[in-house]
Design an enzyme around this catalytic site. Sequence first.
Site, mmCIF file in Angstrom:
data_model
loop_
_atom_site.group_PDB
_atom_site.id
_atom_site.type_symbol
_atom_site.label_atom_id
_atom_site.label_comp_id
_atom_site.label_asym_id
_atom_site.label_seq_id
_atom_site.Cartn_x
_atom_site.Cartn_y
_atom_site.Cartn_z
ATOM 1 C CG HIS A 167 -13.623 -1.208 -2.078
ATOM 2 N ND1 HIS A 167 -13.545 -1.699 -3.363
ATOM 3 C CD2 HIS A 167 -14.715 -1.802 -1.524
ATOM 4 C CE1 HIS A 167 -14.542 -2.549 -3.576
ATOM 5 N NE2 HIS A 167 -15.273 -2.618 -2.478
ATOM 6 C CE1 TYR A 211 -4.041 -1.727 -0.406
ATOM 7 C CE2 TYR A 211 -3.060 -3.232 1.187
ATOM 8 C CZ TYR A 211 -4.024 -2.946 0.238
ATOM 9 O OH TYR A 211 -4.971 -3.894 -0.086
ATOM 10 C CD GLN A 264 -16.115 -1.081 -7.554
ATOM 11 O OE1 GLN A 264 -16.003 -2.280 -7.371
ATOM 12 N NE2 GLN A 264 -16.317 -0.578 -8.756
ATOM 13 C CG ASN A 265 -11.102 3.884 -8.374
ATOM 14 O OD1 ASN A 265 -11.257 2.671 -8.496
ATOM 15 N ND2 ASN A 265 -11.169 4.726 -9.376
ATOM 16 C CB VAL A 266 -7.991 2.991 -2.352
ATOM 17 C CG1 VAL A 266 -8.998 1.959 -1.852
ATOM 18 C CG2 VAL A 266 -6.952 2.320 -3.258
ATOM 19 C CG ASP A 267 -7.504 6.977 -7.380
ATOM 20 O OD1 ASP A 267 -8.363 7.879 -7.356
ATOM 21 O OD2 ASP A 267 -7.504 6.074 -8.242
ATOM 22 C CB THR A 287 -15.926 -1.072 -12.086
ATOM 23 O OG1 THR A 287 -16.089 -2.238 -11.259
ATOM 24 C CG2 THR A 287 -17.294 -0.547 -12.485
ATOM 25 C CB SER A 288 -14.049 -6.157 -13.608
ATOM 26 O OG SER A 288 -13.825 -6.214 -12.214
HETATM 27 P P1 OAD Z 1 -10.828 -4.145 -12.134
HETATM 28 O O1 OAD Z 1 -9.358 -4.191 -12.373
HETATM 29 O O2 OAD Z 1 -11.484 -5.392 -11.661
HETATM 30 O O3 OAD Z 1 -11.571 -3.705 -13.479
HETATM 31 C C1 OAD Z 1 -11.126 -2.608 -14.217
HETATM 32 C C2 OAD Z 1 -12.075 -2.375 -15.368
HETATM 33 O O4 OAD Z 1 -11.694 -1.176 -16.010
HETATM 34 C C3 OAD Z 1 -12.064 -3.472 -16.436
HETATM 35 O O5 OAD Z 1 -13.407 -3.808 -16.756
HETATM 36 C C4 OAD Z 1 -11.398 -2.812 -17.648
HETATM 37 O O6 OAD Z 1 -11.965 -3.244 -18.880
HETATM 38 C C5 OAD Z 1 -11.704 -1.358 -17.410
HETATM 39 N N1 OAD Z 1 -10.704 -0.421 -17.955
HETATM 40 C C6 OAD Z 1 -9.359 -0.520 -17.956
HETATM 41 N N2 OAD Z 1 -8.790 0.551 -18.511
HETATM 42 C C7 OAD Z 1 -9.797 1.371 -18.886
HETATM 43 C C8 OAD Z 1 -9.874 2.645 -19.516
HETATM 44 N N3 OAD Z 1 -8.788 3.310 -19.883
HETATM 45 N N4 OAD Z 1 -11.091 3.168 -19.747
HETATM 46 C C9 OAD Z 1 -12.225 2.509 -19.383
HETATM 47 N N5 OAD Z 1 -12.222 1.304 -18.790
HETATM 48 C C10 OAD Z 1 -11.031 0.750 -18.526
HETATM 49 O O7 OAD Z 1 -11.088 -2.923 -11.150
HETATM 50 P P2 OAD Z 1 -12.357 -2.657 -10.205
HETATM 51 O O8 OAD Z 1 -13.604 -3.125 -10.852
HETATM 52 O O9 OAD Z 1 -12.265 -1.244 -9.758
HETATM 53 O O10 OAD Z 1 -10.917 -3.738 -4.073
HETATM 54 O O11 OAD Z 1 -12.019 -3.599 -8.986
HETATM 55 C C11 OAD Z 1 -12.920 -3.652 -7.914
HETATM 56 C C12 OAD Z 1 -12.186 -3.896 -6.624
HETATM 57 O O12 OAD Z 1 -11.340 -5.044 -6.771
HETATM 58 C C13 OAD Z 1 -11.204 -2.797 -6.235
HETATM 59 O O13 OAD Z 1 -11.843 -1.742 -5.574
HETATM 60 C C14 OAD Z 1 -10.251 -3.514 -5.327
HETATM 61 C C15 OAD Z 1 -10.078 -4.798 -6.109
HETATM 62 O O14 OAD Z 1 -9.780 -5.923 -5.364
HETATM 63 C C16 OAD Z 1 -10.194 -3.991 -2.970
HETATM 64 O O15 OAD Z 1 -8.993 -4.093 -2.981
HETATM 65 C C17 OAD Z 1 -11.026 -4.138 -1.767
#
Ligand code: OAD
Length: 237
Positions: free
Chosen positions: A110, A59, A92-95, A176-177
């Site tokens: 988060h 972190y 969900q971002n921590v930034d 987000t995925s």
């Molecule tokens: P993910 O890494 O799971 O998903 C990122 C998503 O962003 C994917 O669907 C990509 O297709 C999309 N993506 C990537 N680059 C992009 C761009 N330039 N423009 C648009 N889309 C783009 O990230 P999160 O869904 O945020 O939690 O992950 C959720 C949680 O999982 C996080 O908050 C974190 C992680 O574990 C904890 O650590 C508790």
Amino acid sequence: MAKPINENKIVIFSGAGISAESGLQTFRDSDGLWNNYSIEDVATPKGWEKNPQLVLDFYNQRRREAAKAQPNLAHCALVDLEKKYEVIIITQNVDDLHERAGSNQVLHLHGQLCQARSCATGQVYHIGSDDITLESRCDQGAQLRPNIVWFGEQVENMNLASEHIKTAARILVVGTSLSVFPAAGLLKKARNRAEKIIVSLDIDSRPYGYRWLRGKATENVPHVINLWVENKRIFPK
Ligand code: OAD
């Protein structure tokens, strides 16, 4: 009885992909963090018990990178919406790139990298871009940990986020995925007649009623915002 839709309310639901073009790694893309680190080791209470130094290193690195990064066009476009609408960002971002872009109402689900939390009292401290070390202590002398919600821990701001989603007239999901629950489950609370858009490079599945705009956040978010500022729909009904 369900609260009525607020025609003036827009909810933005963001994930790591909105910060990718600011140079911050996502979690599950091919170059994502979870390809190089084990979730169990760095993002669970068990991992912290087993090897706190490894967790702090992970972190501290994320915090340094986030501090160097700048908000991109997608973060900035969202700020323009506030001139006309009530805008709630649920992230969900921590930034802190939404806040640094100038968004005024940001709910973190988060946790936040710029905060530390006492392992004993739960008290939260603002630490900015400083590292947390095994010598970092709260006022009561207990170890400080990152104020990040690890897997198995209680997600923050869920009730408030849910209320906003239930009453929003428009919802924009960005980068987000949608694979982490309960956060992703919040989107199902949206009203049928709310306009619901997902901007993402890729998705596995999308909740009912959401339309997908495939592509980069820095290109698609400003496009959506421009149309919404003019009170237009993104897709015809
Ligand atoms: P993910 O890494 O799971 O998903 C990122 C998503 O962003 C994917 O669907 C990509 O297709 C999309 N993506 C990537 N680059 C992009 C761009 N330039 N423009 C648009 N889309 C783009 O990230 P999160 O869904 O945020 O939690 O992950 C959720 C949680 O999982 C996080 O908050 C974190 C992680 O574990 C904890 O650590 C508790």
